[in-house]
Design a protein around this motif. Structure first.
Motif, PDB file in Angstrom:
ATOM      1  N   ILE A   3       0.864  -1.186   0.000  1.00 36.22           N
ATOM      2  CA  ILE A   3       0.000   0.000   0.000  1.00 36.22           C
ATOM      3  C   ILE A   3       0.905   1.242   0.000  1.00 36.22           C
ATOM      4  O   ILE A   3       1.500   1.576   1.031  1.00 36.22           O
ATOM      5  N   PRO A   4       1.021   1.927  -1.128  1.00 38.16           N
ATOM      6  CA  PRO A   4       1.821   3.163  -1.161  1.00 38.16           C
ATOM      7  C   PRO A   4       1.139   4.274  -0.364  1.00 38.16           C
ATOM      8  O   PRO A   4      -0.082   4.235  -0.163  1.00 38.16           O
ATOM      9  N   ASN A   5       1.918   5.251   0.082  1.00 29.38           N
ATOM     10  CA  ASN A   5       1.393   6.463   0.757  1.00 29.38           C
ATOM     11  C   ASN A   5       0.570   6.159   2.000  1.00 29.38           C
ATOM     12  O   ASN A   5      -0.372   6.889   2.305  1.00 29.38           O
ATOM     13  N   PHE A   6       0.882   5.122   2.717  1.00 27.38           N
ATOM     14  CA  PHE A   6       0.131   4.838   3.952  1.00 27.38           C
ATOM     15  C   PHE A   6       0.441   5.912   4.993  1.00 27.38           C
ATOM     16  O   PHE A   6      -0.419   6.322   5.756  1.00 27.38           O
ATOM     17  N   MET A   7       1.711   6.357   5.003  1.00 29.47           N
ATOM     18  CA  MET A   7       2.104   7.451   5.905  1.00 29.47           C
ATOM     19  C   MET A   7       2.287   8.715   5.079  1.00 29.47           C
ATOM     20  O   MET A   7       2.748   8.645   3.933  1.00 29.47           O
ATOM     21  N   THR A   8       2.016   9.862   5.687  1.00 33.04           N
ATOM     22  CA  THR A   8       2.271  11.141   5.009  1.00 33.04           C
ATOM     23  C   THR A   8       3.766  11.483   5.136  1.00 33.04           C
ATOM     24  O   THR A   8       4.470  10.920   6.006  1.00 33.04           O
ATOM     25  N   ALA A   9       4.209  12.444   4.325  1.00 34.57           N
ATOM     26  CA  ALA A   9       5.607  12.897   4.401  1.00 34.57           C
ATOM     27  C   ALA A   9       5.899  13.478   5.783  1.00 34.57           C
ATOM     28  O   ALA A   9       7.003  13.303   6.324  1.00 34.57           O
ATOM     29  N   GLN A  10       4.910  14.140   6.389  1.00 35.66           N
ATOM     30  CA  GLN A  10       5.108  14.737   7.723  1.00 35.66           C
ATOM     31  C   GLN A  10       5.298  13.625   8.765  1.00 35.66           C
ATOM     32  O   GLN A  10       6.144  13.739   9.659  1.00 35.66           O
ATOM     33  N   GLU A  11       4.521  12.569   8.652  1.00 32.82           N
ATOM     34  CA  GLU A  11       4.664  11.462   9.613  1.00 32.82           C
ATOM     35  C   GLU A  11       6.044  10.815   9.466  1.00 32.82           C
ATOM     36  O   GLU A  11       6.725  10.536  10.455  1.00 32.82           O
ATOM     37  N   VAL A  12       6.459  10.611   8.216  1.00 30.56           N
ATOM     38  CA  VAL A  12       7.780  10.011   7.978  1.00 30.56           C
ATOM     39  C   VAL A  12       8.855  10.908   8.586  1.00 30.56           C
ATOM     40  O   VAL A  12       9.772  10.435   9.271  1.00 30.56           O
ATOM     41  N   ALA A  13       8.739  12.227   8.379  1.00 30.04           N
ATOM     42  CA  ALA A  13       9.747  13.165   8.908  1.00 30.04           C
ATOM     43  C   ALA A  13       9.786  13.095  10.443  1.00 30.04           C
ATOM     44  O   ALA A  13      10.866  13.157  11.051  1.00 30.04           O
ATOM     45  N   ALA A  14       8.632  12.945  11.064  1.00 32.29           N
ATOM     46  CA  ALA A  14       8.595  12.871  12.541  1.00 32.29           C
ATOM     47  C   ALA A  14       9.293  11.588  13.023  1.00 32.29           C
ATOM     48  O   ALA A  14      10.022  11.615  14.023  1.00 32.29           O
ATOM     49  N   TYR A  15       9.113  10.490  12.307  1.00 34.08           N
ATOM     50  CA  TYR A  15       9.803   9.241  12.706  1.00 34.08           C
ATOM     51  C   TYR A  15      11.316   9.372  12.479  1.00 34.08           C
ATOM     52  O   TYR A  15      12.108   8.861  13.265  1.00 34.08           O
ATOM     53  N   HIS A  16      11.713  10.100  11.425  1.00 37.54           N
ATOM     54  CA  HIS A  16      13.155  10.336  11.211  1.00 37.54           C
ATOM     55  C   HIS A  16      13.745  11.086  12.402  1.00 37.54           C
ATOM     56  O   HIS A  16      14.810  10.730  12.908  1.00 37.54           O
ATOM     57  N   ALA A  17      13.039  12.126  12.847  1.00 33.35           N
ATOM     58  CA  ALA A  17      13.548  12.938  13.966  1.00 33.35           C
ATOM     59  C   ALA A  17      13.659  12.069  15.227  1.00 33.35           C
ATOM     60  O   ALA A  17      14.628  12.160  15.984  1.00 33.35           O
ATOM     61  N   GLU A  18      12.668  11.196  15.429  1.00 37.51           N
ATOM     62  CA  GLU A  18      12.681  10.322  16.614  1.00 37.51           C
ATOM     63  C   GLU A  18      13.858   9.338  16.538  1.00 37.51           C
ATOM     64  O   GLU A  18      14.549   9.088  17.530  1.00 37.51           O
ATOM     65  N   GLN A  73      21.325   9.198  19.040  1.00 38.48           N
ATOM     66  CA  GLN A  73      22.292  10.161  19.577  1.00 38.48           C
ATOM     67  C   GLN A  73      23.206   9.570  20.647  1.00 38.48           C
ATOM     68  O   GLN A  73      22.730   8.940  21.592  1.00 38.48           O
ATOM     69  N   GLY A  74      24.532   9.779  20.444  1.00 39.01           N
ATOM     70  CA  GLY A  74      25.499   9.437  21.487  1.00 39.01           C
ATOM     71  C   GLY A  74      25.919   7.978  21.503  1.00 39.01           C
ATOM     72  O   GLY A  74      26.789   7.595  22.275  1.00 39.01           O
ATOM     73  N   ASN A  75      25.307   7.140  20.684  1.00 40.31           N
ATOM     74  CA  ASN A  75      25.686   5.726  20.669  1.00 40.31           C
ATOM     75  C   ASN A  75      26.778   5.469  19.621  1.00 40.31           C
ATOM     76  O   ASN A  75      26.693   5.984  18.511  1.00 40.31           O
ATOM     77  N   THR A  76      27.778   4.689  20.021  1.00 40.62           N
ATOM     78  CA  THR A  76      28.855   4.315  19.094  1.00 40.62           C
ATOM     79  C   THR A  76      29.040   2.798  19.166  1.00 40.62           C
ATOM     80  O   THR A  76      28.500   2.147  20.070  1.00 40.62           O
ATOM     81  N   LEU A  77      29.844   2.269  18.241  1.00 38.80           N
ATOM     82  CA  LEU A  77      30.093   0.820  18.277  1.00 38.80           C
ATOM     83  C   LEU A  77      30.696   0.437  19.635  1.00 38.80           C
ATOM     84  O   LEU A  77      30.313  -0.557  20.247  1.00 38.80           O
ATOM     85  N   PRO A  91      34.620   1.714  12.605  1.00 39.26           N
ATOM     86  CA  PRO A  91      35.538   1.999  13.709  1.00 39.26           C
ATOM     87  C   PRO A  91      34.789   2.076  15.040  1.00 39.26           C
ATOM     88  O   PRO A  91      33.574   2.265  15.058  1.00 39.26           O
ATOM     89  N   ALA A  92      35.555   1.955  16.126  1.00 40.92           N
ATOM     90  CA  ALA A  92      34.952   1.944  17.472  1.00 40.92           C
ATOM     91  C   ALA A  92      34.073   3.169  17.703  1.00 40.92           C
ATOM     92  O   ALA A  92      33.039   3.095  18.373  1.00 40.92           O
ATOM     93  N   GLU A  93      34.462   4.310  17.120  1.00 43.00           N
ATOM     94  CA  GLU A  93      33.670   5.530  17.352  1.00 43.00           C
ATOM     95  C   GLU A  93      32.542   5.685  16.323  1.00 43.00           C
ATOM     96  O   GLU A  93      31.778   6.655  16.347  1.00 43.00           O
ATOM     97  N   GLY A  94      32.424   4.691  15.436  1.00 47.21           N
ATOM     98  CA  GLY A  94      31.375   4.738  14.406  1.00 47.21           C
ATOM     99  C   GLY A  94      29.986   4.719  15.039  1.00 47.21           C
ATOM    100  O   GLY A  94      29.763   4.086  16.068  1.00 47.21           O
ATOM    101  N   MET A  95      29.060   5.412  14.380  1.00 43.68           N
ATOM    102  CA  MET A  95      27.718   5.587  14.977  1.00 43.68           C
ATOM    103  C   MET A  95      26.618   4.920  14.152  1.00 43.68           C
ATOM    104  O   MET A  95      25.436   5.233  14.308  1.00 43.68           O
ATOM    105  N   LEU A  96      27.021   3.993  13.269  1.00 41.88           N
ATOM    106  CA  LEU A  96      26.017   3.392  12.385  1.00 41.88           C
ATOM    107  C   LEU A  96      25.283   2.256  13.091  1.00 41.88           C
ATOM    108  O   LEU A  96      25.894   1.270  13.520  1.00 41.88           O
ATOM    109  N   ILE A  97      23.995   2.426  13.192  1.00 42.62           N
ATOM    110  CA  ILE A  97      23.147   1.431  13.883  1.00 42.62           C
ATOM    111  C   ILE A  97      22.586   0.456  12.840  1.00 42.62           C
ATOM    112  O   ILE A  97      22.206   0.858  11.746  1.00 42.62           O
ATOM    113  N   ARG A  98      22.557  -0.809  13.209  1.00 44.65           N
ATOM    114  CA  ARG A  98      21.972  -1.807  12.305  1.00 44.65           C
ATOM    115  C   ARG A  98      20.486  -2.018  12.638  1.00 44.65           C
ATOM    116  O   ARG A  98      19.657  -2.099  11.757  1.00 44.65           O
ATOM    117  N   ARG A  99      20.176  -2.087  13.926  1.00 46.78           N
ATOM    118  CA  ARG A  99      18.779  -2.334  14.311  1.00 46.78           C
ATOM    119  C   ARG A  99      18.450  -1.628  15.621  1.00 46.78           C
ATOM    120  O   ARG A  99      19.255  -1.636  16.551  1.00 46.78           O
TER     121      ARG A  99
END
Ligand SMILES: O=C(O)CCC(=O)C(=O)O
Length: 284
Positions: A18-33, A39-43, A58-66
């Motif tokens: 189902i395309p467009n189930f969420m609005t662009a505003q809702e998606v943006a709010a989930y991005h902000a959350e 924030q502040g988490n590293t490997l 690297p140890a200071e990398g901030m990329l989250i998988r899940r």
């Protein structure tokens, strides 16, 4: 709300988009959350009860998988899991009495985002029947290059594919998979895909510069009781809550037998299980 055609497609194909189930505003709010949660988490230093990091950084990398269980821990995601709009659609697929089962966000960051191999969700969480649906939202535009979802249609009425070798659960299909009819589901942020718990699905690594985040929620009929599989059942079931209708005084059985996922070492995530399995295959 799903149309009769969309409901029929889910039952026939094992999924519906189902395309467009969420609005662009809702998606943006989930991005902000998600930015706030990250924030502040590293490997080297992160909250292991709330998230899993990409291991190749690297140890200071901030990329989250899940991000684990967002609909338990964060209000905005919890509100989505209880929203009438979403539950009206889920009700059309699993009936009026509904349990929220679990949730996660898979981040698949640019250039690193991990592969997900073919698997069926019910292999991880055996239930007494198959009335369980996975609800997958694209929170970014998803394409072949950033690892959109792939699905094998019309397999959900068949027996479960094998997910074990040597008696141990590997978190992925371990028999050979005929993926010649695989469907690659490209879609814009805000798209939702309802997937039967028996539909095999996968996604490849993210080779692009765009992140590909998916928010995944699972629901089941209240008469789909968990088959107790060691600590894994306890860990997941503590997130379960009634979101619509009534709890069931009976368990409904639609299968005469179902494989129990037996872990070789300690409990591990889908990514870790699949990684270990690949290493084992390479070593053999
Ligand atoms: O995010 C994805 O690509 C799908 C992941 C998936 O199937 C899962 O986490 O069970």
């Amino acid at each position: 709300m799903l149309t009769p055609e969309q409901i029929a497609q889910y039952h026939r194909e094992g999924f519906v988009i189902i395309p467009n189930f969420m609005t662009a505003q809702e998606v943006a709010a989930y991005h902000a959350e998600m930015d706030r949660i990250a924030q502040g988490n590293t490997l080297a230093s992160h909250d292991k009860t709330r998230m899993e990091m990409e291991p190749d950084q690297p140890a200071e990398g901030m990329l989250i998988r899940r991000i684990y269980e967002p609909c338990t821990h964060y209000d905005s995601f919890r509100a989505l899991s209880e929203s009438p709009k979403l539950l009206d659609s889920v009700e059309k697929l699993v009936g009026p009495d509904i349990l929220f089962h679990y949730s996660k966000i898979n981040m698949k960051p640019p250039r690193i985002g991990s592969v997900v191999e073919w698997h069926q969700d019910l292999s991880y969480y055996p239930l007494t029947n198959r009335d369980s649906v996975t609800v997958l939202f694209y929170l970014d535009d998803a394409s072949v290059t950033n690892g959109c979802l792939q699905i094998l249609p019309r397999r959900h009425h068949l027996p479960l594919l094998t997910h074990s070798t040597d008696g141990f659960f590997r978190g992925k299909v371990t028999e050979s998979v005929d993926a010649s009819d695989a469907i690659l589901i490209e879609g814009a942020a805000g798209t939702v895909i309802f997937i039967s718990c028996m539909t095999p699905h996968a996604s490849v690594v993210n080779t692009s510069n765009q992140s590909r985040r998916t928010l995944i929620l699972s629901y089941r009929a209240t008469d789909a009781f968990p088959i107790h599989c060691h600590i894994m059942t306890d860990l997941v079931e503590k997130h379960v809550r009634l979101v619509r209708g009534q709890r069931s005084p009976v368990a409904r059985f639609t299968m005469t037998e179902f494989p129990i996922p037996v872990y070789e070492n300690q409990i591990a995530s889908l990514y870790e299980l699949q990684e270990r399995s690949r290493k084992k295959e390479q070593a053999a």
